[in-house]
Design a protein around this motif. Structure first.
Motif, PDB file in Angstrom:
ATOM      1  N   MET A  31     -17.248 -39.851  38.739  1.00  0.00           N
ATOM      2  CA  MET A  31     -16.657 -39.193  39.951  1.00  0.00           C
ATOM      3  C   MET A  31     -15.653 -40.358  40.444  1.00  0.00           C
ATOM      4  SD  MET A  31     -17.684 -36.243  39.348  1.00  0.00           S
ATOM      5  CE  MET A  31     -16.603 -35.355  40.585  1.00  0.00           C
ATOM      6  N   LYS A  32     -14.689 -40.637  39.531  1.00  0.00           N
ATOM      7  CA  LYS A  32     -13.769 -41.652  39.683  1.00  0.00           C
ATOM      8  C   LYS A  32     -12.485 -41.247  39.381  1.00  0.00           C
ATOM      9  CE  LYS A  32     -16.406 -45.088  41.743  1.00  0.00           C
ATOM     10  NZ  LYS A  32     -15.763 -45.939  43.015  1.00  0.00           N
ATOM     11  N   ARG A  33     -11.268 -41.915  40.025  1.00  0.00           N
ATOM     12  CA  ARG A  33     -10.062 -41.250  39.435  1.00  0.00           C
ATOM     13  C   ARG A  33      -9.477 -41.986  38.326  1.00  0.00           C
ATOM     14  NH1 ARG A  33      -8.264 -37.802  43.154  1.00  0.00           N
ATOM     15  NH2 ARG A  33      -6.131 -37.869  42.449  1.00  0.00           N
ATOM     16  N   ASN A  49      -6.506 -44.539  39.079  1.00  0.00           N
ATOM     17  CA  ASN A  49      -5.903 -44.031  40.412  1.00  0.00           C
ATOM     18  C   ASN A  49      -4.609 -43.265  40.089  1.00  0.00           C
ATOM     19  OD1 ASN A  49      -8.246 -44.935  41.741  1.00  0.00           O
ATOM     20  ND2 ASN A  49      -7.229 -46.885  42.109  1.00  0.00           N
ATOM     21  N   PRO A  50      -4.266 -42.496  39.037  1.00  0.00           N
ATOM     22  CA  PRO A  50      -2.960 -42.242  38.785  1.00  0.00           C
ATOM     23  C   PRO A  50      -2.247 -41.126  39.929  1.00  0.00           C
ATOM     24  CG  PRO A  50      -4.551 -40.797  37.433  1.00  0.00           C
ATOM     25  CD  PRO A  50      -5.300 -42.139  38.289  1.00  0.00           C
ATOM     26  N   GLU A  51      -1.269 -41.276  40.065  1.00  0.00           N
ATOM     27  CA  GLU A  51      -0.349 -40.334  41.104  1.00  0.00           C
ATOM     28  C   GLU A  51       0.980 -39.779  40.461  1.00  0.00           C
ATOM     29  OE1 GLU A  51       0.246 -42.039  44.973  1.00  0.00           O
ATOM     30  OE2 GLU A  51      -1.646 -43.243  44.807  1.00  0.00           O
ATOM     31  N   LEU A  52       0.956 -38.661  40.419  1.00  0.00           N
ATOM     32  CA  LEU A  52       2.203 -37.944  40.009  1.00  0.00           C
ATOM     33  C   LEU A  52       3.121 -37.809  41.072  1.00  0.00           C
ATOM     34  CD1 LEU A  52       0.335 -35.144  37.911  1.00  0.00           C
ATOM     35  CD2 LEU A  52       0.690 -37.473  37.268  1.00  0.00           C
ATOM     36  N   SER A  53       4.623 -38.027  40.585  1.00  0.00           N
ATOM     37  CA  SER A  53       5.587 -37.932  41.456  1.00  0.00           C
ATOM     38  C   SER A  53       7.026 -37.470  40.682  1.00  0.00           C
ATOM     39  CB  SER A  53       5.909 -39.206  42.082  1.00  0.00           C
ATOM     40  OG  SER A  53       6.355 -40.337  41.123  1.00  0.00           O
ATOM     41  N   TYR A  83       0.054 -45.826  38.352  1.00  0.00           N
ATOM     42  CA  TYR A  83      -1.284 -46.000  38.068  1.00  0.00           C
ATOM     43  C   TYR A  83      -1.586 -47.616  37.930  1.00  0.00           C
ATOM     44  CZ  TYR A  83       0.111 -46.363  33.169  1.00  0.00           C
ATOM     45  OH  TYR A  83       0.511 -46.951  32.227  1.00  0.00           O
ATOM     46  N   ARG A  84      -2.537 -47.875  37.946  1.00  0.00           N
ATOM     47  CA  ARG A  84      -3.158 -49.255  37.451  1.00  0.00           C
ATOM     48  C   ARG A  84      -3.481 -49.181  36.242  1.00  0.00           C
ATOM     49  NH1 ARG A  84      -2.448 -53.415  41.346  1.00  0.00           N
ATOM     50  NH2 ARG A  84      -2.198 -52.640  43.542  1.00  0.00           N
TER      51      ARG A  84
END
Length: 162
Positions: free
Chosen positions: A62-64, A79-83, A116-117
């Protein structure tokens, strides 16, 4: 090592949970998680003949974390983030390893940017379009507890794949 038998299947409440961010302190565990994701993806490919990406919650982690394997290249997104989601949308039949015989008609953005990292905790940014854009939308939805069944275009947007 996790196997296909560890896949979290449709209806499991964990698939509807929002995942916790990966912390820098989690880095020693990332390689093991990625190995599990890679192993299960290879089993899915062998059995069902699809699979380009997998999200950690699909194996109960249960991790990003998203793992892609595109053109023979592994890609780890922490920790991906969409933009920069494009206003242009397209329709497609989506599939998911958590319900491998079900196809769902959905709409996805044609292009986006993901920040992301990587596995070495270095910040990355990647502008994508088309098939990789829809794949990232699908996998990042998993991190937020959203399944493609929840994005179905309508009540008839489902098809069984034998």
């Amino acid at each position: 090592m996790k196997t296909l038998a560890d896949m979290v299947l449709l209806g499991d409440p964990r698939l509807y949970e929002v995942c916790e961010p990966v912390a820098e302190a989690d880095l020693p565990q990332v390689a093991g998680w990625v190995a599990d994701l890679h192993n299960v993806m290879q089993e899915v490919r062998a059995k069902y003949h699809f699979g380009r990406g997998i999200a950690a919650p699909q194996l109960g982690i249960m991790k990003r974390l998203v793992y892609l394997h595109l053109d023979g290249q592994p890609i780890v997104l922490l920790n991906p983030e969409l933009s920069d989601l494009s206003p242009e949308l397209f329709e497609m039949w989506d599939d998911c390893m958590c319900f491998p015989n079900l196809l769902v008609r959905v709409q996805r953005h044609a292009a986006l940017t993901v920040t992301y990292r990587d596995a070495h905790w270095q910040p990355q940014s990647w502008a994508v379009q088309g098939a990789v854009s829809e794949l990232l939308q699908h996998e990042c939805d998993h991190l937020d507890g959203v399944l493609c069944t929840m994005r179905a275009l309508d009540a008839q947007a489902f098809r069984w794949r034998p």
